[in-house]
Design a protein around this motif. Sequence first.
Motif, PDB file in Angstrom:
ATOM      1  N   LYS A  93      -8.221   6.742  -0.798  1.00 33.75           N
ATOM      2  CA  LYS A  93      -7.614   7.169  -2.055  1.00 33.75           C
ATOM      3  C   LYS A  93      -7.213   5.976  -2.905  1.00 33.75           C
ATOM      4  O   LYS A  93      -7.354   6.003  -4.132  1.00 33.75           O
ATOM      5  CB  LYS A  93      -6.394   8.053  -1.766  1.00 33.75           C
ATOM      6  N   HIS A  94      -6.731   4.936  -2.254  1.00 38.48           N
ATOM      7  CA  HIS A  94      -6.391   3.722  -2.994  1.00 38.48           C
ATOM      8  C   HIS A  94      -7.605   3.203  -3.747  1.00 38.48           C
ATOM      9  O   HIS A  94      -7.534   2.866  -4.927  1.00 38.48           O
ATOM     10  CB  HIS A  94      -5.909   2.637  -2.022  1.00 38.48           C
ATOM     11  N   HIS A 153      -0.017   2.921   7.508  1.00 43.75           N
ATOM     12  CA  HIS A 153       0.763   2.628   8.706  1.00 43.75           C
ATOM     13  C   HIS A 153      -0.080   2.630   9.961  1.00 43.75           C
ATOM     14  O   HIS A 153       0.362   2.180  11.007  1.00 43.75           O
ATOM     15  CB  HIS A 153       1.910   3.637   8.837  1.00 43.75           C
ATOM     16  N   ARG A 184      -3.384  -3.162 -10.215  1.00 38.53           N
ATOM     17  CA  ARG A 184      -4.767  -2.686 -10.152  1.00 38.53           C
ATOM     18  C   ARG A 184      -5.153  -1.949 -11.421  1.00 38.53           C
ATOM     19  O   ARG A 184      -6.245  -1.452 -11.530  1.00 38.53           O
ATOM     20  CB  ARG A 184      -4.938  -1.741  -8.962  1.00 38.53           C
ATOM     21  N   TYR A 237       4.308  -1.492  -3.521  1.00 34.40           N
ATOM     22  CA  TYR A 237       3.075  -0.752  -3.842  1.00 34.40           C
ATOM     23  C   TYR A 237       3.054  -0.262  -5.275  1.00 34.40           C
ATOM     24  O   TYR A 237       1.992  -0.003  -5.829  1.00 34.40           O
ATOM     25  CB  TYR A 237       2.820   0.379  -2.848  1.00 34.40           C
ATOM     26  N   GLU A 251      -8.895   5.686  -6.510  1.00 36.06           N
ATOM     27  CA  GLU A 251      -7.989   5.705  -7.649  1.00 36.06           C
ATOM     28  C   GLU A 251      -8.246   4.506  -8.552  1.00 36.06           C
ATOM     29  O   GLU A 251      -8.371   4.632  -9.769  1.00 36.06           O
ATOM     30  CB  GLU A 251      -6.543   5.676  -7.135  1.00 36.06           C
ATOM     31  N   PRO A 303       2.658  11.159   5.901  1.00 37.37           N
ATOM     32  CA  PRO A 303       1.691  10.985   6.988  1.00 37.37           C
ATOM     33  C   PRO A 303       2.236  10.159   8.135  1.00 37.37           C
ATOM     34  O   PRO A 303       1.683  10.177   9.224  1.00 37.37           O
ATOM     35  CB  PRO A 303       0.530  10.258   6.311  1.00 37.37           C
ATOM     36  N   ARG A 304       3.351   9.437   7.905  1.00 42.39           N
ATOM     37  CA  ARG A 304       3.896   8.608   8.982  1.00 42.39           C
ATOM     38  C   ARG A 304       4.593   9.437  10.044  1.00 42.39           C
ATOM     39  O   ARG A 304       4.828   8.972  11.144  1.00 42.39           O
ATOM     40  CB  ARG A 304       4.884   7.586   8.409  1.00 42.39           C
ATOM     41  N   ASN A 342       6.718   9.427  -3.426  1.00 34.10           N
ATOM     42  CA  ASN A 342       7.430   8.713  -2.368  1.00 34.10           C
ATOM     43  C   ASN A 342       8.923   8.977  -2.428  1.00 34.10           C
ATOM     44  O   ASN A 342       9.586   9.060  -1.404  1.00 34.10           O
ATOM     45  CB  ASN A 342       7.158   7.216  -2.469  1.00 34.10           C
ATOM     46  N   LEU A 402       0.859  -1.185   0.000  1.00 31.75           N
ATOM     47  CA  LEU A 402       0.000   0.000   0.000  1.00 31.75           C
ATOM     48  C   LEU A 402       0.896   1.235   0.000  1.00 31.75           C
ATOM     49  O   LEU A 402       1.891   1.279   0.716  1.00 31.75           O
ATOM     50  CB  LEU A 402      -0.899   0.009   1.241  1.00 31.75           C
ATOM     51  N   ASN A 403       0.524   2.195  -0.813  1.00 31.95           N
ATOM     52  CA  ASN A 403       1.310   3.426  -0.885  1.00 31.95           C
ATOM     53  C   ASN A 403       1.201   4.166   0.438  1.00 31.95           C
ATOM     54  O   ASN A 403       0.111   4.559   0.844  1.00 31.95           O
ATOM     55  CB  ASN A 403       0.780   4.289  -2.027  1.00 31.95           C
ATOM     56  N   PRO A 404       2.332   4.376   1.106  1.00 34.20           N
ATOM     57  CA  PRO A 404       2.281   4.981   2.446  1.00 34.20           C
ATOM     58  C   PRO A 404       1.728   6.394   2.461  1.00 34.20           C
ATOM     59  O   PRO A 404       1.320   6.888   3.506  1.00 34.20           O
ATOM     60  CB  PRO A 404       3.741   4.968   2.896  1.00 34.20           C
ATOM     61  N   LEU A 405       1.707   7.044   1.316  1.00 32.76           N
ATOM     62  CA  LEU A 405       1.265   8.441   1.288  1.00 32.76           C
ATOM     63  C   LEU A 405      -0.215   8.578   0.962  1.00 32.76           C
ATOM     64  O   LEU A 405      -0.744   9.682   0.958  1.00 32.76           O
ATOM     65  CB  LEU A 405       2.076   9.232   0.253  1.00 32.76           C
ATOM     66  N   PHE A 406      -0.860   7.468   0.635  1.00 26.83           N
ATOM     67  CA  PHE A 406      -2.271   7.540   0.245  1.00 26.83           C
ATOM     68  C   PHE A 406      -3.147   6.991   1.365  1.00 26.83           C
ATOM     69  O   PHE A 406      -2.792   6.011   2.018  1.00 26.83           O
ATOM     70  CB  PHE A 406      -2.517   6.705  -1.018  1.00 26.83           C
ATOM     71  N   TYR A 462      -4.164   6.130   7.066  1.00 21.34           N
ATOM     72  CA  TYR A 462      -3.047   5.755   6.200  1.00 21.34           C
ATOM     73  C   TYR A 462      -2.619   4.325   6.517  1.00 21.34           C
ATOM     74  O   TYR A 462      -2.851   3.850   7.635  1.00 21.34           O
ATOM     75  CB  TYR A 462      -1.877   6.717   6.421  1.00 21.34           C
TER      76      TYR A 462
END
Lengths: 327, 321, 518, 297, 325
Positions: free
Chosen positions: A115-116, A156, B227, B220, A119, B317-318, B242, A107-111, A154
Amino acid sequence: MPQLEKTILEVQDLSIAYPITIGVVRAVEGVSFTLDDGEALGLVGESGCGKSTLGLSILKLHRPPGRVTGGKILYRGTDILSMSDRALLKMRGQNISMIFQNPLTSLNPLFTVEKHFLETIHFHDASMPRERARAAVGKMLETLGIEKKRLKEYPHQLSGGMRQRIMIGLALIMNPDIIIADEPTTSLDVIVEAGFTDLLMSLRSIYKLSIILITHNLGLVAEIADRIAVMYAGRLMEVATTEEIFAHPLHPYTQGLIACVPNILVDQKELVTMPGSPPDLVDRPAGCPFAPRCPQVIPICRQKTPALIQHAPSHSAACWLYRQKEG
Amino acid sequence: MVFVMLTLVFVVLRVMPGDPVSAMLGGHAPEKVIQQKKADLGLNKPIGMQYLDYMGKLAHLDLGESMIFKQKVSQPILEKLPATLELTFFGLLLSLGIGIPLGVFAARRRRSGRDYGARLYANVVYCIPVFWMGLLLQLVFGIFLGWFPIAGRTSPRVEVSAFSKTGFYIVDTLRIGNFAAFGDVMWHLVLPSVTLGIVLSGIFVRLTRANMLDVLKSDYILAARARGVPERRVVYNHGLRNALIPIVTMLGLQFALLLAGAILTESTFSWPGMGRLLLERIYLRDYPVIQGVIVVYTLFVSVISLVVDLLYAAIDPRVKY
Amino acid sequence: MKRLFTLLLVLGLALSITSVWAQSTLVYGTTDKISDIDPANAYDFHTWEIFYNTMDGLVGYAPGGSALVPALATSWSANAASDQFTFKLRKGVKFSDGTPFDARVVKWTIDRNAAIEGDPSWLITDFVKSVEVVDPYTVKFILKNPVAFFPKLLANPPYYPLSPNTFPEGSKGVYVKDPSELKGGVLSGLGTYTMTSFKRDEEIVLDYNPNYWGKAPAYKKVIIRYFADATTMRLALEKGEVDLVYKSLNPSDINDLSKNSKLTVFKNQGPFIRYLAFETSESVFKDKKLRQAITSLLNRPEITQKVYLGQAIPLYSMVPNGMQYQKTTFKTAFGDGNVAKAETILKGLGYTKDKPFTFDLWYSPSHYGDTEANLAEVVKAQIEKTPLVKVTIKSAEWATYKQQWHDKQMAVFFLGWYPDYVDADNYTAAFAGTSGSIGNGIYFSNPDWDAMFTKEQTSTKETERKAVFEKVQDLWVDEVPTAPLFQGYLILVSKKSVTGVKIGPPMIFLYNQLKPVK
Amino acid sequence: MVAARFSPAGWIAALFRWTSSARRKYGGEWWLMVAGVVVIAFILTMTVFPHLFTRFDPNDQNAGSQMTAPSSSHIMGTDNLSRDVWARIVYGAQTILGVAIAAALLSAIIGIPLGLLSGFAGGVFDRILSLIMDSVYSFPGLILAIAFAAMLGPGVINITLAVAVVYIPTYFRLVRGQTLSIKEEVYVEAARAIGARRGTILGRYIFPNVIATVVVVLSLNIADAIMTEAALSYIGLGLPAGIPDWGMDLSMGKKFLPSGIWWMITFPGLMIMLLALGFTMLGEGLAEILNPRLLEK
Amino acid sequence: MATLVSTTDLVKEFPLHGSLFDVFSARRKRVHAVDRVSFSIAEGEVLGLAGESGSGKSTTGRLLLRLIEPTSGAVEYRGRNVTSFSARELERLREKVQIVFQDPNSSLSPRMSVGQAITHPLQIHGIGTTVERKERVLDLMEKVGLSPAEFLYRKYPHQLSGGQSQRVVLARALVTQPDFLVADEPIAMADVSVRALILQLMRQLKRDMGLTYLFITHDLATAKYLCDRIAVMYLGRIVELASRDTLFSRPHHPYTKALLAAVPVPDPKARRDKNLPKGEIPSAINPPSGCHFHPRCPYAVARCREARPPLREIAPGQFSACILD
């Protein structure tokens, strides 16, 4: 058990090779199998046997510089390997989708979770209004048993099991026919793994899914798969129904594999072991790849590569032992 | 960090040979006057005391007074700082503008011709001494072709006093709507910022390429492709975003390089900025100004790393504060 | 990118068209720097030049000449002993801030500048005992000793009257660092121009002072642009962005610009000289024989050609060319590149090829322009023409350099000299008189020489002074406290449209003499 | 290895075998490294046998006439003191290469042990040292070098020191970081488990694993030091006149720029770039080759 | 049989590197990685330590060797309190007490050859001469299946397969002839066929060298194969401790039951209904009150929330930390 009525995916004599600086790695060689509508096929093998490459190639996603050196992958009669890029994009996720081993890194950590989803929906159905898309996502979450507030979170912030469920949701959101699960539970703890298995089984009936389960975990395939294909060093060694494989494994490799796994239900005094290690895929010698480790090896094994031959209804093996008997 | 650097520089300056007082006074100055001046400037006290005095003043944001010219240290700094900021801003902009796209371009096909090409560019450009690059550009575009001015911030005929207020000439000229002067100011910025930008772009090509390679290998990215997310979006939206995280965290350090490059650029293009001020005052042994410039540079670097941290928290966001 | 480029191009073009400058504005480029904006402390040529144009003295020099002419004083006289001078002041003169000019102002200024003890204050305090206001328009200077050339001193900025009203109360004994500290933000003077804008190292704007007592200048506004380097300045001149450049172009640029038909090059022997200074009291060069040996090896024409591309004049006496009392004794005594003479001396001292005389030759890399390293290299090569000497070049930045010569750490080093006043005295006593030579790191002291200097300083008889200076120059080649190298040119390059450049030996450049022509 | 002892032919054959197999294995990276080595070797030869490269003395002020453009007699022209530009470059190589290598080694010699100890020992010592080193590191190095060069005055040894100071934190941080991460490696824990003492762990488990990266950084660092040396000379804080030096020759040429004397700046600058590039490419190549983990992918 | 190793109320807390504000709070947050763990291992016995990730089983293993310092509690080896050992004593202890880690690749220094790695413990403890050491190492290498030993002796870790690496690690741990070995998930990273080989080898070595094991695993099936007794851990506490047969036939603690039910069985005929606990293992930073398992436990009652249930003997040799019968 669903009837074997219609073939939805057919892999014909597929070979994939990776040119590297010191030679060519033949990751997959002459693999053929079929997947029927609604069927769960287990693709079993140890690490480096080419099962992940095979899984990725079905979406034409094998990592560069790998390339298909021969064969076809037919999805409902169309060869995926010769599809246009546009058609491929459409096919991925909408007809065939995939779940990966590590849900955190997949999974994209920024999304955010939402959003996943959005998209994915957007790229397959750009015309779908945002509200309807949201509703679809909401429904999916309900199916997965995840609270709706998680959408804004998110990756994480989620637990491992939750992430893997999101991955399934993402794979299923476009309602595909086939789902390829590549070691989906390896990073999960036993109890979570068991929960995931249950979920997958229930989704399978809801979405009328065909499943290709790629794993090294014999316990897991035994629980999920209808049919099992055993892979070794880029080749298929044996294909049969799950019952057949566990009851009467034909190929010595399959026999060894089953016998060497500790079973919680049985008291094993000694485990059967297979000494040696898989061959180097760069310079593979002629003959059966398992021959150097095979306890029942006969001279021909080292000279010619055996083909995958059907020995019983829904039971094929690539082993000289049985060809001889027949011949 | 400010504290450490200041202490270091303070010590370095005090053991430096050369006497600012006799340098500043003419050869005729009698010994009595020299001693008097030294006493006035506090130079006859033990170094420890001088250090404490200085730090005490600094705590009140007082940088002291120049020893050579009768001016507050803050005065030349405030005059020169905008020039350096304008230069570094455009230099950074340009190096990011070249470096990031080229890095992405290279990373998308590892070990292809374009990858090697971009890497060669990055290495060559990184190894070009900033001042040499500046001189070559001056030679070609300033002397041979005569397209661009090779020095200064404005043409001599542009009357700086007519618009100078903040010291940021771009802002100042626009503020009073003097577009001719604005054009002139931009015109003068071209060669210095191109010099700085190109030389630094090499680093950003490398950084971007390396991080993109890492990111593009991650699961990802594969999952997004699986997908059915189109390639462009995979690369730019999933990949580059990223990859930018580590690039942003490295930005603070690259900024130090940028400032070092700016000194040489300023010196080559006679750009009236902090770097030139520093060099001039080092020759004159004007301790308070040298220290002041170092303070400003250190603050500059610290502020940038703070901004980088905030930026980092904003895009990742982390990270939570 | 392309669009941006076009945009910039258009903007640049627009700029060059729209900037139509009034004929009455002069843009002047220089690489010099301004120091303090107060005559009580400023002691450098460029800042003094600004004072020449924004202030005025009781006496001045005729433009382009070296003859004293009346300025704010209409006439003056000395007593018989030459230790009291009385000046009659011009009436009806006002400062730019409106303050009337009178004898009180003169006294106030002299007292102030003396009290501040700034760098140039010795020009007052070494000579003047007190100033008396005789009547509002008569002022009398009482000197400590007789000084024949005293009126010449009054042509220097520390003697230029200041308007007391510009200085804030309580600023007594403190000099001004920046115009902003003054009332009204402007230094009020009696000169042709007033400094209306001051941006250090960038630009100074001078506007015509309507209260100026003399003739109005042709250029009502003078903008002085400060260039960080000569190269840029040269290009600006070639592009027509400045009208005039003065101090200091690179020799190669001067050669190029001389060939440019659109420009006029004003070239004059300047009062600026360069020389090698020997530390004569403790270093290896305590032995005057060694000083003679090194001096004979110098090849001045080669230096001026190689390093300065012909833009300097070989100098064979500490008294510059074209100055009264000069006697080129170094030419006759040493000549140029006289290896034979040097080797004779050195062999006499026991030096051989295997045991050569070795020493460090010091230079300061930026104080005299960026040619110093080349100068040192060329001189080294000249000295090493004989295998009996080995030279190591060393360098130190000016502040260090100065300290090192003060501390006698350098045996031989390059120095240069701008005169404080244009007189042979300032080119001799300043280096070989006991007190002057300390200030220059030479540490030469000889009571006989000191007596001679006292004699010429107090004498008003030309013949007497001539005899002294010629004797000193004769003795110089024997003692060699310093070795003259070359003399600089005064070079000013302007557009053909600028005329009226007059710079005489006192190096006073008055902008009000300039005239634009079509 | 044993067989090839005392046999130069054997050595060469082994070297050839190694190079050809390495070439196949590493492809582009290999050529990168070879190019770097060739450049360095060329310039290194220049420093050892300068007379083989030019017949002129770098300080000969009568090598030709003043400022003549490159021609067959002076391939890179002459400078304003009539010296041969190429001869100055050939002899100037000694200065820049010597200073850069000495400075890089010096900072490595100081930085590596400090980094090892700091990372391994931890605690207050580590915190204070790290604070200092980090501050210096994040500060523009050139400014620091300028300050030190100004303090020490011009001279070969002084400029070496000034450059070395700048790079101590580079090694310190690298080695400390590596030490910290290696300290957490399982094999270090395993070493503790077999009863190894702290010194043994540092010497046999941590140091050998740190040193490989140091080699790479050393090479990249020399490239950086070359440019710092050139920069210091360029702004006039490097060496006194009389010693041929690329950075200084470049700055000397600067004032003849408007007269169109391009050769005085072009060639010294080109050499600085080439030399720095040589070490960068060597470093990059080494990085790829010494880090086999990169190649698995 | 005599007790070889035992622990009493072993506790390990890790301070949390939290935000700045934690510094001001009265007590820094801590993770209770190991929470009052007591057990003993008899000579020649294999004790299994089973649990999911985050249960503190690996930490317990490291505490036994004092690779990390316990917060409180004691570890005894042959009746001597290891927790109060001096550095020298500890060094000597490590001749006799050894550990094998999960990932064989990262357990070997990339810059030490196989031979160097295995010889090093002998050097440290000053055992034998150079020649003797090499002989002993080659001997052991053959014994653990590293053959041809002479050939592999010069190899570096990256030239080995996963199975070979784990054998090297085993050889290194056993070269000083220890009598106690902590095996921290030694097969978790290995392939199916390699696992069997390692398990087989460990069993054989135990017989040949008279070893005692603490076998840490998350896989109950392997635990069943190798262990004599098994302790199940959950969030830093032992929830059940019993002999193998008892544990698998009559598990008492609901968590043990859940764990057993969840294990996938390589037998299609054995597909069972699983009565799975809800959710996932909670964070150890803020563990649930009382019995840590109560939020997920299908049988939980109010009392479970209140106090920590003691580990009590519910049948001879079977201990459980559940208050229910």
